[in-house]
Design an enzyme around this catalytic site. Structure first.
Site, mmCIF file in Angstrom:
data_model
loop_
_atom_site.group_PDB
_atom_site.id
_atom_site.type_symbol
_atom_site.label_atom_id
_atom_site.label_comp_id
_atom_site.label_asym_id
_atom_site.label_seq_id
_atom_site.Cartn_x
_atom_site.Cartn_y
_atom_site.Cartn_z
ATOM 1 C CG ASP A 80 -9.917 64.648 30.473
ATOM 2 O OD1 ASP A 80 -10.126 65.850 30.215
ATOM 3 O OD2 ASP A 80 -9.105 64.265 31.336
ATOM 4 C CG ASP B 1 -8.035 62.256 34.530
ATOM 5 O OD1 ASP B 1 -7.351 62.795 35.420
ATOM 6 O OD2 ASP B 1 -8.628 62.913 33.650
#
Length: 217
Positions: free
Chosen positions: A14, A171
């Protein structure tokens, strides 16, 4: 598509909240747009939890929080003008990210980015911070009809990196749900962006722990 059994070789990351802290510049862009409506700025701490599901949803949440009934799609182009102007102004790379990526790359891991941020600012910020050369594939939130947590963006990133055993590093809940849908391990490095993840195949506190963590999968 499923990831073959074995230690992850392909690593897909990400972007916002994982590799970079972009909230300060996203907040600048949001508030520049709100100023066009004569609205006061939102605090960065208010904007941080809105990040992670793509720029359109970030914008929609900010407009709603400011009492603006205009649809995000109607002002998205204006928002992107502001964001591309601010994209590398106050954004920072998280500690240990360049060094860890360099080590993983040197050890033969194909690396990719799979983010809900649109492709243009994703490319711009990776280049601005000297990270672009690490990644053999980059999929943005507008690269495909689907976005995370749907599995297709992650599958596409893995395929463009040559396929094989893979893992998703992120995350938030969005990233871990995407990994689960794609049937690959999800490695969580928590941030204050988006909806917190309650489940992950592996959770670490710092980016520098990633190479050792891969041995535990």
């Amino acid at each position: 598509m499923t990831s073959p059994v074995g230690k992850p070789r392909v690593l897909v990351f990400d972007l916002d909240g994982t590799l970079i802290d972009s909230a300060p510049d996203l907040a600048q862009a949001v508030n520049a747009l709100l100023a066009e409506f004569g609205k006061p700025p939102l605090a960065e701490t208010t904007i941080r939890p809105m990040i992670g599901d793509g720029s359109r949803l970030l914008l929609a949440r900010a407009l709603a929080a400011s009492g603006i009934e205009t649809q995000a799609d109607d002002v998205f182009d204006r928002f992107m003008v502001h964001y591309l102007a601010f994209v590398a102004d106050k954004t920072k790379v998280y500690p240990d990210v360049p060094e860890t990526l360099a080590a993983l790359h040197a050890h033969g891991h194909p690396l990719g980015v799979c983010t809900n941020k649109p492709f243009a600012p994703t490319e711009r910020v990776l280049e601005a911070f000297g990270l672009a050369h690490f990644f053999g594939a980059v999929i943005g939130g507008d690269s495909l009809p689907q976005r995370k947590p749907e599995p297709e963006p992650l599958w596409t990133t893995i395929e463009r990196l040559g396929g094989g055993a893979a893992a998703m590093v992120g995350d938030s809940a969005n990233d871990m749900l995407c990994a689960r849908a794609a049937k690959v391990p999800g490695i969580l490095i928590p941030s204050d962006y988006g909806l917190p993840a309650t489940e992950a195949d592996l959770k670490i506190a710092r980016f520098a722990e990633l190479p050792a963590a891969l041995e535990r999968l």
